[in-house]
Design a protein around this motif. Structure first.
Motif, PDB file in Angstrom:
ATOM      1  N   UNK A 184       0.850  -1.191   0.000  1.00  0.00           N
ATOM      2  CA  UNK A 184       0.000   0.000   0.000  1.00  0.00           C
ATOM      3  C   UNK A 184       0.883   1.237   0.000  1.00  0.00           C
ATOM      4  N   UNK A 185       0.313   2.353  -0.429  1.00  0.00           N
ATOM      5  CA  UNK A 185       1.020   3.634  -0.419  1.00  0.00           C
ATOM      6  C   UNK A 185       0.391   4.575   0.596  1.00  0.00           C
ATOM      7  N   UNK A 186       1.211   5.428   1.183  1.00  0.00           N
ATOM      8  CA  UNK A 186       0.694   6.466   2.074  1.00  0.00           C
ATOM      9  C   UNK A 186       1.587   7.695   1.968  1.00  0.00           C
ATOM     10  N   UNK A 187       1.042   8.837   2.389  1.00  0.00           N
ATOM     11  CA  UNK A 187       1.824  10.085   2.296  1.00  0.00           C
ATOM     12  C   UNK A 187       2.841  10.204   3.418  1.00  0.00           C
ATOM     13  N   UNK A 188       2.521   9.652   4.615  1.00  0.00           N
ATOM     14  CA  UNK A 188       3.330   9.888   5.826  1.00  0.00           C
ATOM     15  C   UNK A 188       3.361  11.374   6.173  1.00  0.00           C
ATOM     16  N   UNK A 189       2.378  12.149   5.709  1.00  0.00           N
ATOM     17  CA  UNK A 189       2.362  13.591   5.980  1.00  0.00           C
ATOM     18  C   UNK A 189       2.858  13.900   7.395  1.00  0.00           C
ATOM     19  N   UNK A 190       3.982  14.612   7.490  1.00  0.00           N
ATOM     20  CA  UNK A 190       4.539  15.046   8.776  1.00  0.00           C
ATOM     21  C   UNK A 190       5.542  16.154   8.495  1.00  0.00           C
ATOM     22  N   UNK A 191       5.881  16.985   9.497  1.00  0.00           N
ATOM     23  CA  UNK A 191       6.701  18.160   9.197  1.00  0.00           C
ATOM     24  C   UNK A 191       8.179  17.853   8.960  1.00  0.00           C
ATOM     25  N   UNK A 192       8.613  16.602   9.257  1.00  0.00           N
ATOM     26  CA  UNK A 192      10.034  16.299   9.134  1.00  0.00           C
ATOM     27  C   UNK A 192      10.387  15.589   7.843  1.00  0.00           C
ATOM     28  N   UNK A 193       9.703  14.489   7.573  1.00  0.00           N
ATOM     29  CA  UNK A 193      10.162  13.627   6.482  1.00  0.00           C
ATOM     30  C   UNK A 193       9.198  13.556   5.305  1.00  0.00           C
ATOM     31  N   UNK A 194       8.099  14.324   5.366  1.00  0.00           N
ATOM     32  CA  UNK A 194       7.177  14.285   4.225  1.00  0.00           C
ATOM     33  C   UNK A 194       6.113  15.368   4.361  1.00  0.00           C
ATOM     34  N   UNK A 229       4.001  16.183   2.398  1.00  0.00           N
ATOM     35  CA  UNK A 229       3.237  15.808   1.205  1.00  0.00           C
ATOM     36  C   UNK A 229       1.853  15.358   1.651  1.00  0.00           C
ATOM     37  N   UNK A 230       0.835  16.015   1.104  1.00  0.00           N
ATOM     38  CA  UNK A 230      -0.535  15.682   1.504  1.00  0.00           C
ATOM     39  C   UNK A 230      -1.333  15.124   0.332  1.00  0.00           C
ATOM     40  N   UNK A 231      -0.645  14.763  -0.746  1.00  0.00           N
ATOM     41  CA  UNK A 231      -1.313  14.528  -2.023  1.00  0.00           C
ATOM     42  C   UNK A 231      -0.979  13.125  -2.529  1.00  0.00           C
ATOM     43  N   UNK A 232      -1.967  12.263  -2.584  1.00  0.00           N
ATOM     44  CA  UNK A 232      -1.722  10.877  -2.997  1.00  0.00           C
ATOM     45  C   UNK A 232      -1.362  10.769  -4.495  1.00  0.00           C
ATOM     46  N   UNK A 233      -1.708  11.774  -5.291  1.00  0.00           N
ATOM     47  CA  UNK A 233      -1.279  11.744  -6.703  1.00  0.00           C
ATOM     48  C   UNK A 233       0.244  11.906  -6.776  1.00  0.00           C
ATOM     49  N   UNK A 234       0.778  12.780  -5.923  1.00  0.00           N
ATOM     50  CA  UNK A 234       2.240  12.941  -5.844  1.00  0.00           C
ATOM     51  C   UNK A 234       2.880  11.649  -5.344  1.00  0.00           C
ATOM     52  N   UNK A 235       2.249  11.041  -4.345  1.00  0.00           N
ATOM     53  CA  UNK A 235       2.789   9.795  -3.777  1.00  0.00           C
ATOM     54  C   UNK A 235       2.827   8.707  -4.862  1.00  0.00           C
ATOM     55  N   UNK A 236       1.771   8.623  -5.670  1.00  0.00           N
ATOM     56  CA  UNK A 236       1.759   7.629  -6.757  1.00  0.00           C
ATOM     57  C   UNK A 236       2.891   7.918  -7.754  1.00  0.00           C
ATOM     58  N   UNK A 237       3.083   9.189  -8.087  1.00  0.00           N
ATOM     59  CA  UNK A 237       4.180   9.551  -9.000  1.00  0.00           C
ATOM     60  C   UNK A 237       5.523   9.094  -8.423  1.00  0.00           C
ATOM     61  N   UNK A 238       5.750   9.396  -7.142  1.00  0.00           N
ATOM     62  CA  UNK A 238       7.025   9.023  -6.519  1.00  0.00           C
ATOM     63  C   UNK A 238       7.187   7.504  -6.473  1.00  0.00           C
ATOM     64  N   UNK A 239       6.080   6.795  -6.225  1.00  0.00           N
ATOM     65  CA  UNK A 239       6.145   5.326  -6.164  1.00  0.00           C
ATOM     66  C   UNK A 239       6.537   4.743  -7.518  1.00  0.00           C
ATOM     67  N   UNK A 240       6.045   5.379  -8.583  1.00  0.00           N
ATOM     68  CA  UNK A 240       6.382   4.897  -9.927  1.00  0.00           C
ATOM     69  C   UNK A 240       7.829   5.262 -10.251  1.00  0.00           C
ATOM     70  N   UNK A 241       8.219   6.500  -9.936  1.00  0.00           N
ATOM     71  CA  UNK A 241       9.551   6.939 -10.373  1.00  0.00           C
ATOM     72  C   UNK A 241      10.657   6.444  -9.441  1.00  0.00           C
ATOM     73  N   UNK A 242      10.441   6.497  -8.121  1.00  0.00           N
ATOM     74  CA  UNK A 242      11.513   6.113  -7.185  1.00  0.00           C
ATOM     75  C   UNK A 242      11.462   4.637  -6.811  1.00  0.00           C
ATOM     76  N   UNK A 243      10.255   4.122  -6.581  1.00  0.00           N
ATOM     77  CA  UNK A 243      10.128   2.744  -6.089  1.00  0.00           C
ATOM     78  C   UNK A 243       9.876   1.747  -7.220  1.00  0.00           C
ATOM     79  N   UNK A 244       9.809   2.250  -8.434  1.00  0.00           N
ATOM     80  CA  UNK A 244       9.707   1.409  -9.630  1.00  0.00           C
ATOM     81  C   UNK A 244       8.430   0.558  -9.665  1.00  0.00           C
ATOM     82  N   UNK A 245       7.365   1.112  -9.123  1.00  0.00           N
ATOM     83  CA  UNK A 245       6.080   0.428  -9.257  1.00  0.00           C
ATOM     84  C   UNK A 245       5.483   0.773 -10.616  1.00  0.00           C
TER      85      UNK A 245
END
Ligand code: NIG
Ligand code: FE
Length: 410
Positions: free
Chosen positions: A315-325, A327-343
């Motif tokens: 599963x994917x999640x944003x981990x929205x928090x002030x230190x390590x993410x 990011x509040x946007x699951x569309x961005x998370x999907x993009x990162x999962x495809x580009x960084x995590x090779x999904x």
């Protein structure tokens, strides 16, 4: 209330075909249906197919558009005081997350800012974040405590989360993360703090029904596997389900504990070992990966390919928090999962919907477009849902359907 969504180009149902999640190669299939409408009654999906319009029925023409399930964000720290852009700049100059944490920054910096912020302000700031998340398509999310780290402030955060749960449009699941770090006042006697968690906070949380899950940050410099085991055992007695943060900074056996405890999810996994992937693949524990964290920490992305090829439900999640993410946007998370995590794009959609719902134990009700499920859906102004991660800075969601009510966003 009756509603028909008429003439979509396609419906990515993300159905798990009667199961609670999609594992391994099943994640490649988004269950695309074409030539069908969706009929909704009283917030529940009643029919998918060519539907005769019943009387008193609202019709939404969605020609040229694609429908996907509402996103579920199963791991957020959405209630916090202050921000930490200075640490972002420090890491860009070469300092690591662990070095900043050991010097009293990191989580503890947010703890001091959160302690000094009143509940009403924490709640109103988080409400704004939740509104933004909804506009980007998140129709259900989890919120963790963990920036209070004493009785009074952990309860303050849990109460704020429960108030948001009452008043927000998205469904909200609340997780107790008192075991996020050892607070500074117990730096030299961690045992006292663990006893506050197990003997004071957990019984009170149970008595007041303030959370559904308990989580522990089980990692180097935070909580050991033995400490996590004790805290999670106490949380079970308090009637909470189990989640864990594991293998973010090091591989220390947290995943094996999650599998042993039949945790609903184990999250992060940037440093998971091959043996742990095997154990997780043979279990029903959902592997939640948080692609924005590797981007923020300039770290190693979680090995999504190996996890999926090893038969895990990812599963994917944003981990929205002030230190390590921030990011509040699951569309961005999907993009990162495809580009960084090779999904693949298909895997990223299943991971943000049905498997994300499974990571909250809610996939019997949420996360897919199927007869009998809650009508939480996104109308996307594109003929292919790949547009969402492809052009994640432009919000192509024209409407969010939440519990069968049509909300407009652009
Ligand atoms: O999920 N890893 C632990 N918790 C958060 C970070 C919290 C913080 O740095 O404030 C996470 O990445
Ligand atoms: Fe987290």
């Amino acid at each position: 209330m009756r509603l028909i969504l008429k003439n979509p180009v396609g419906i990515a149902t993300c159905s798990a075909n009667g199961k609670l999640s999609k594992k391994g190669s099943e994640m490649s299939d988004v269950g695309m249906v074409t030539g069908a409408d969706i009929y909704i009654e009283n917030g529940i999906i009643r029919e998918i197919g060519k539907v005769e319009v019943p009387p008193d029925c609202e019709i939404l023409d969605v020609s040229g558009k694609t429908i996907v399930p509402g996103f579920v964000d199963p791991h957020t720290h959405a209630i916090f005081g202050g921000t930490r852009e200075r640490e972002f700049a420090m890491r860009a100059r070469g300092m690591t997350y662990s070095q900043i944490a050991a010097a009293g920054g990191g989580i503890l910096d947010t703890v001091s800012k959160t302690r000094e912020t009143p509940k009403s302000k924490l709640r109103s700031q988080a409400a704004k974040r939740i509104d933004r998340m909804l506009s980007w398509g998140t129709t259900a999310l989890e919120i963790k405590s963990g920036y209070g780290l004493d009785f009074k402030n952990e309860i303050k955060l849990l109460e704020a989360a429960n108030e948001l749960r009452e008043e927000s449009i998205p469904d909200i699941v609340v997780t107790f993360l008192g075991a996020h770090a050892i607070p500074p006042e117990h730096k030299n006697d961690r045992e006292t703090y663990i006893k506050i968690l197990t003997d004071e906070l957990l019984p009170y949380i149970q008595k007041k029904s303030l959370a559904q899950f308990c989580d522990v940050f089980c990692d180097e410099g935070f909580f050991t596997v033995d400490e996590a085991r004790r805290i999670l055992a106490a949380s079970r007695v308090a009637g909470l389900k189990v989640k864990m943060h594991a293998d973010e900074l090091s591989s220390n056996g947290g995943v094996n504990l999650a599998v042993e405890l039949e945790a609903v999810s184990v999250d992060h996994l940037e440093n998971i070992s091959a043996e742990e992937i095997k154990a997780l693949g043979g279990s029903d524990t959902v592997a939640v990966i948080l692609p924005a964290v590797a981007a923020y920490l300039r770290g190693r992305p979680a090995p999504a390919r190996e996890l999926i090829d090893g038969g895990c439900a990812v599963a994917l999640a944003s981990d929205l928090n002030p230190g390590t993410s921030m990011v509040d946007n699951m569309q961005t998370v999907m993009f990162l999962a495809v580009s960084l995590n090779r999904m693949t794009v298909e895997e990223s959609l299943n991971a943000a919907t049905i498997n994300a719902a499974a990571a909250l134990g809610l996939s019997d009700r949420l996360g897919s477009i199927e007869v009998g499920k809650q009508a939480d859906m996104l109308i996307v102004d594109a003929d292919d849902f790949s547009y969402l991660p492809y052009h994640f800075t432009e919000n192509r969601i024209t409407n969010v359907v939440k519990n069968g009510t049509v909300l407009e966003f652009s």
